[in-house]
Design a protein around this motif. Structure first.
Motif, PDB file in Angstrom:
ATOM      1  N   UNK A  49      63.588  29.333  58.487  1.00 55.86           N
ATOM      2  CA  UNK A  49      62.907  28.051  58.663  1.00 55.86           C
ATOM      3  C   UNK A  49      61.576  27.994  57.927  1.00 55.86           C
ATOM      4  N   UNK A  50      61.097  29.147  57.485  1.00 54.54           N
ATOM      5  CA  UNK A  50      59.843  29.171  56.712  1.00 54.54           C
ATOM      6  C   UNK A  50      59.826  30.419  55.848  1.00 54.54           C
ATOM      7  N   UNK A  51      59.337  30.250  54.625  1.00 57.49           N
ATOM      8  CA  UNK A  51      59.158  31.373  53.710  1.00 57.49           C
ATOM      9  C   UNK A  51      57.795  31.219  53.048  1.00 57.49           C
ATOM     10  N   UNK A  52      56.964  32.230  53.218  1.00 59.20           N
ATOM     11  CA  UNK A  52      55.612  32.158  52.670  1.00 59.20           C
ATOM     12  C   UNK A  52      55.328  33.295  51.713  1.00 59.20           C
ATOM     13  N   UNK A  53      54.439  33.015  50.765  1.00 59.25           N
ATOM     14  CA  UNK A  53      54.056  34.031  49.789  1.00 59.25           C
ATOM     15  C   UNK A  53      52.565  33.932  49.515  1.00 59.25           C
ATOM     16  N   UNK A  54      51.910  35.079  49.476  1.00 58.09           N
ATOM     17  CA  UNK A  54      50.479  35.138  49.205  1.00 58.09           C
ATOM     18  C   UNK A  54      50.219  36.256  48.203  1.00 58.09           C
ATOM     19  N   UNK A  55      49.426  35.938  47.162  1.00 56.98           N
ATOM     20  CA  UNK A  55      49.064  36.937  46.155  1.00 56.98           C
ATOM     21  C   UNK A  55      47.558  37.089  46.083  1.00 56.98           C
ATOM     22  N   UNK A  56      47.114  38.319  45.932  1.00 57.85           N
ATOM     23  CA  UNK A  56      45.699  38.598  45.686  1.00 57.85           C
ATOM     24  C   UNK A  56      45.608  39.551  44.501  1.00 57.85           C
ATOM     25  N   UNK A  57      44.543  39.396  43.709  1.00 61.93           N
ATOM     26  CA  UNK A  57      44.324  40.243  42.546  1.00 61.93           C
ATOM     27  C   UNK A  57      42.945  40.881  42.620  1.00 61.93           C
ATOM     28  N   UNK A  58      42.880  42.132  42.187  1.00 62.50           N
ATOM     29  CA  UNK A  58      41.615  42.854  42.195  1.00 62.50           C
ATOM     30  C   UNK A  58      41.399  43.508  40.828  1.00 62.50           C
ATOM     31  N   UNK A  59      40.180  43.338  40.314  1.00 68.48           N
ATOM     32  CA  UNK A  59      39.815  43.928  39.029  1.00 68.48           C
ATOM     33  C   UNK A  59      38.855  45.082  39.266  1.00 68.48           C
ATOM     34  N   UNK A  60      39.200  46.243  38.739  1.00 68.97           N
ATOM     35  CA  UNK A  60      38.320  47.404  38.797  1.00 68.97           C
ATOM     36  C   UNK A  60      37.997  47.846  37.376  1.00 68.97           C
ATOM     37  N   UNK A  61      36.699  47.962  37.071  1.00 68.37           N
ATOM     38  CA  UNK A  61      36.252  48.357  35.738  1.00 68.37           C
ATOM     39  C   UNK A  61      35.508  49.672  35.815  1.00 68.37           C
ATOM     40  N   UNK A  62      35.853  50.586  34.921  1.00 67.06           N
ATOM     41  CA  UNK A  62      35.190  51.884  34.868  1.00 67.06           C
ATOM     42  C   UNK A  62      33.998  51.788  33.939  1.00 67.06           C
ATOM     43  N   UNK A  63      32.833  52.247  34.400  1.00 69.37           N
ATOM     44  CA  UNK A  63      31.631  52.192  33.601  1.00 69.37           C
ATOM     45  C   UNK A  63      31.752  53.079  32.364  1.00 69.37           C
ATOM     46  N   UNK A  64      31.202  52.602  31.268  1.00 74.44           N
ATOM     47  CA  UNK A  64      31.245  53.400  30.030  1.00 74.44           C
ATOM     48  C   UNK A  64      30.198  54.504  30.028  1.00 74.44           C
ATOM     49  N   UNK A  65      29.226  54.365  30.879  1.00 74.55           N
ATOM     50  CA  UNK A  65      28.142  55.349  30.913  1.00 74.55           C
ATOM     51  C   UNK A  65      28.233  56.135  32.199  1.00 74.55           C
ATOM     52  N   UNK A  66      28.263  57.421  32.095  1.00 72.65           N
ATOM     53  CA  UNK A  66      28.342  58.286  33.269  1.00 72.65           C
ATOM     54  C   UNK A  66      27.148  59.227  33.285  1.00 72.65           C
TER      55      UNK A  66
END
Length: 208
Positions: free
Chosen positions: A190-207
Protein backbone atom coordinates in the motif's frame (compact mmCIF):
# COMPACT_ATOMS: atom_id res chain seq x y z
CA UNK A 1 85.77 16.87 25.95
CA UNK A 2 84.36 13.65 27.32
CA UNK A 3 82.80 15.54 30.22
CA UNK A 4 81.18 18.04 27.88
CA UNK A 5 79.75 15.18 25.79
CA UNK A 6 78.29 13.54 28.89
CA UNK A 7 76.70 16.83 29.98
CA UNK A 8 75.22 17.32 26.52
CA UNK A 9 73.83 13.76 26.55
CA UNK A 10 72.23 14.33 29.95
CA UNK A 11 70.68 17.55 28.72
CA UNK A 12 69.21 15.83 25.68
CA UNK A 13 67.82 12.98 27.77
CA UNK A 14 66.28 15.46 30.19
CA UNK A 15 64.72 17.45 27.35
CA UNK A 16 63.32 14.30 25.78
CA UNK A 17 61.87 13.21 29.10
CA UNK A 18 60.23 16.60 29.57
CA UNK A 19 58.74 16.43 26.08
CA UNK A 20 57.28 13.01 26.74
CA UNK A 21 55.88 14.24 30.04
CA UNK A 22 54.19 17.18 28.36
CA UNK A 23 52.72 14.93 25.68
CA UNK A 24 51.48 12.54 28.33
CA UNK A 25 49.90 15.34 30.29
CA UNK A 26 47.95 16.37 27.19
CA UNK A 27 45.98 13.09 27.33
CA UNK A 28 42.59 12.56 25.73
CA UNK A 29 39.95 15.22 26.16
CA UNK A 30 36.27 14.27 26.25
CA UNK A 31 33.47 16.81 25.88
CA UNK A 32 29.74 16.34 26.35
CA UNK A 33 27.57 17.23 23.37
CA UNK A 34 23.88 17.76 22.82
CA UNK A 35 22.43 14.46 21.56
CA UNK A 36 20.61 16.34 18.79
CA UNK A 37 23.84 17.93 17.53
CA UNK A 38 25.42 16.20 14.55
CA UNK A 39 29.14 15.54 14.70
CA UNK A 40 30.17 14.07 11.35
CA UNK A 41 33.75 12.82 11.62
CA UNK A 42 33.45 10.60 8.52
CA UNK A 43 31.03 9.98 5.68
CA UNK A 44 29.66 6.87 7.36
CA UNK A 45 26.00 6.38 8.29
CA UNK A 46 25.38 7.90 11.72
CA UNK A 47 22.66 8.52 14.32
CA UNK A 48 21.55 11.75 12.64
CA UNK A 49 21.03 9.93 9.33
CA UNK A 50 18.98 7.26 11.08
CA UNK A 51 16.74 9.74 12.85
CA UNK A 52 16.30 12.06 9.86
CA UNK A 53 15.52 9.28 7.37
CA UNK A 54 13.07 7.51 9.68
CA UNK A 55 11.12 10.68 10.46
CA UNK A 56 10.90 11.82 6.85
CA UNK A 57 9.88 8.41 5.52
CA UNK A 58 7.20 7.86 8.17
CA UNK A 59 5.83 11.34 7.47
CA UNK A 60 5.63 10.43 3.78
CA UNK A 61 4.02 7.07 4.52
CA UNK A 62 1.23 8.67 6.54
CA UNK A 63 0.27 11.01 3.67
CA UNK A 64 -0.58 8.15 1.27
CA UNK A 65 -4.21 7.07 0.60
CA UNK A 66 -3.94 3.71 2.43
CA UNK A 67 -4.53 5.32 5.82
CA UNK A 68 -7.71 7.12 4.83
CA UNK A 69 -8.98 4.04 3.01
CA UNK A 70 -8.43 1.87 6.10
CA UNK A 71 -10.35 4.31 8.28
CA UNK A 72 -13.23 4.45 5.82
CA UNK A 73 -13.36 0.66 5.65
CA UNK A 74 -13.40 0.33 9.47
CA UNK A 75 -15.60 3.17 10.77
CA UNK A 76 -16.83 1.02 13.67
CA UNK A 77 -13.37 0.47 15.15
CA UNK A 78 -12.19 2.64 17.99
CA UNK A 79 -8.50 1.98 17.32
CA UNK A 80 -5.93 2.99 14.75
CA UNK A 81 -4.48 0.63 12.12
CA UNK A 82 -1.74 -1.46 13.70
CA UNK A 83 1.73 -1.64 12.15
CA UNK A 84 4.47 -4.19 12.80
CA UNK A 85 8.07 -3.21 11.92
CA UNK A 86 9.16 -6.57 10.56
CA UNK A 87 12.76 -5.88 9.61
CA UNK A 88 15.26 -3.79 7.64
CA UNK A 89 18.11 -5.48 5.77
CA UNK A 90 21.53 -3.88 5.63
CA UNK A 91 22.87 -4.35 2.10
CA UNK A 92 25.35 -1.48 2.28
CA UNK A 93 29.14 -1.70 2.20
CA UNK A 94 29.48 -0.97 5.92
CA UNK A 95 28.13 -2.16 9.23
CA UNK A 96 24.93 -0.29 10.09
CA UNK A 97 23.06 -0.79 13.35
CA UNK A 98 19.71 -1.61 11.73
CA UNK A 99 18.16 -2.22 15.16
CA UNK A 100 18.74 1.46 15.97
CA UNK A 101 17.15 2.50 12.68
CA UNK A 102 14.15 0.24 13.35
CA UNK A 103 13.76 1.80 16.79
CA UNK A 104 13.76 5.24 15.16
CA UNK A 105 11.02 4.04 12.80
CA UNK A 106 8.97 2.80 15.76
CA UNK A 107 9.35 6.10 17.61
CA UNK A 108 8.29 8.04 14.53
CA UNK A 109 5.23 5.79 14.13
CA UNK A 110 4.15 6.12 17.75
CA UNK A 111 4.82 9.86 17.86
CA UNK A 112 2.59 10.43 14.82
CA UNK A 113 -0.47 9.33 16.80
CA UNK A 114 -2.07 8.01 13.61
CA UNK A 115 -1.23 4.32 13.92
CA UNK A 116 -0.78 1.75 16.67
CA UNK A 117 2.34 -0.32 16.96
CA UNK A 118 2.87 -3.92 18.09
CA UNK A 119 6.11 -5.53 19.21
CA UNK A 120 7.93 -8.12 17.13
CA UNK A 121 10.76 -10.60 17.36
CA UNK A 122 12.43 -11.37 20.67
CA UNK A 123 10.36 -8.80 22.56
CA UNK A 124 7.08 -10.39 21.48
CA UNK A 125 8.36 -13.89 22.30
CA UNK A 126 9.44 -12.78 25.77
CA UNK A 127 6.04 -11.20 26.46
CA UNK A 128 4.26 -14.37 25.35
CA UNK A 129 6.43 -16.43 27.67
CA UNK A 130 5.56 -14.06 30.52
CA UNK A 131 1.85 -14.54 29.84
CA UNK A 132 2.26 -18.31 29.94
CA UNK A 133 4.05 -18.00 33.29
CA UNK A 134 1.27 -15.79 34.64
CA UNK A 135 -1.32 -18.40 33.72
CA UNK A 136 0.13 -20.70 36.39
CA UNK A 137 1.88 -18.32 38.78
CA UNK A 138 -0.29 -15.19 39.01
CA UNK A 139 -3.72 -14.73 40.57
CA UNK A 140 -6.63 -14.98 38.11
CA UNK A 141 -7.62 -11.34 38.53
CA UNK A 142 -4.11 -10.06 37.70
CA UNK A 143 -2.94 -12.57 35.09
CA UNK A 144 -2.83 -11.37 31.48
CA UNK A 145 -5.16 -13.39 29.27
CA UNK A 146 -3.81 -15.67 26.57
CA UNK A 147 -4.91 -15.23 22.93
CA UNK A 148 -5.76 -11.58 23.54
CA UNK A 149 -3.04 -9.92 21.48
CA UNK A 150 -3.72 -7.08 19.08
CA UNK A 151 -3.03 -8.39 15.59
CA UNK A 152 -1.10 -6.29 13.12
CA UNK A 153 -2.87 -4.97 10.04
CA UNK A 154 0.29 -3.93 8.18
CA UNK A 155 3.98 -4.83 8.21
CA UNK A 156 6.80 -2.41 7.46
CA UNK A 157 9.94 -3.82 5.89
CA UNK A 158 12.83 -2.59 3.78
CA UNK A 159 16.54 -2.34 3.08
CA UNK A 160 19.53 0.02 3.18
CA UNK A 161 21.93 0.13 0.23
CA UNK A 162 25.02 2.24 -0.42
CA UNK A 163 27.11 3.41 -3.36
CA UNK A 164 30.65 4.82 -3.19
CA UNK A 165 32.35 6.99 -5.84
CA UNK A 166 35.95 8.07 -5.23
CA UNK A 167 38.53 10.10 -7.17
CA UNK A 168 41.62 12.15 -6.25
CA UNK A 169 41.00 12.39 -2.54
CA UNK A 170 37.27 13.08 -2.91
CA UNK A 171 34.74 10.42 -1.97
CA UNK A 172 30.97 10.58 -2.31
CA UNK A 173 29.00 7.98 -0.37
CA UNK A 174 25.31 7.61 -1.20
CA UNK A 175 22.82 5.76 0.97
CA UNK A 176 19.47 4.60 -0.34
CA UNK A 177 16.73 3.45 2.03
CA UNK A 178 13.71 1.61 0.59
CA UNK A 179 10.70 0.83 2.76
CA UNK A 180 7.43 -0.92 1.96
CA UNK A 181 4.16 -1.13 3.88
CA UNK A 182 2.23 -4.34 3.17
CA UNK A 183 -1.36 -5.23 4.03
CA UNK A 184 -1.15 -8.53 5.96
CA UNK A 185 -4.63 -9.64 4.90
CA UNK A 186 -4.11 -9.20 1.16
CA UNK A 187 -0.29 -9.02 0.76
CA UNK A 188 -0.90 -5.82 -1.16
CA UNK A 189 1.81 -3.19 -1.02
CA UNK A 190 0.00 0.00 0.00
CA UNK A 191 3.03 2.28 0.24
CA UNK A 192 6.58 2.28 -1.09
CA UNK A 193 9.04 4.93 0.00
CA UNK A 194 12.59 5.79 -0.95
CA UNK A 195 15.06 8.19 0.64
CA UNK A 196 18.59 9.01 -0.53
CA UNK A 197 21.34 10.91 1.24
CA UNK A 198 24.79 11.80 -0.08
CA UNK A 199 27.95 12.62 1.83
CA UNK A 200 31.14 14.17 0.48
CA UNK A 201 34.44 13.52 2.23
CA UNK A 202 37.58 15.33 1.05
CA UNK A 203 41.11 14.44 2.10
CA UNK A 204 43.33 17.41 2.84
CA UNK A 205 46.33 17.84 0.56
CA UNK A 206 48.46 19.08 3.41
CA UNK A 207 49.32 16.79 6.28
CA UNK A 208 51.22 17.67 9.44
Amino acid sequence: MKKQWMNLTKSLVAALGMSLLLVGCGGTQVSRLDASQEVALTDRWNATDSRMVSEEMIDDMLTFPWLQRWRQAHPERDRQPTVLVLGVRNRSHEHIAVDTFMNDLRRALIRSGQVDFVAAGDVRDAIREERRDQEFMATPETAAALAAETGANFVLTGSIDSFVDQLDGRRVTSYQVDLSLIDIQTNREVWSGQKRIQKLQERSRFRL
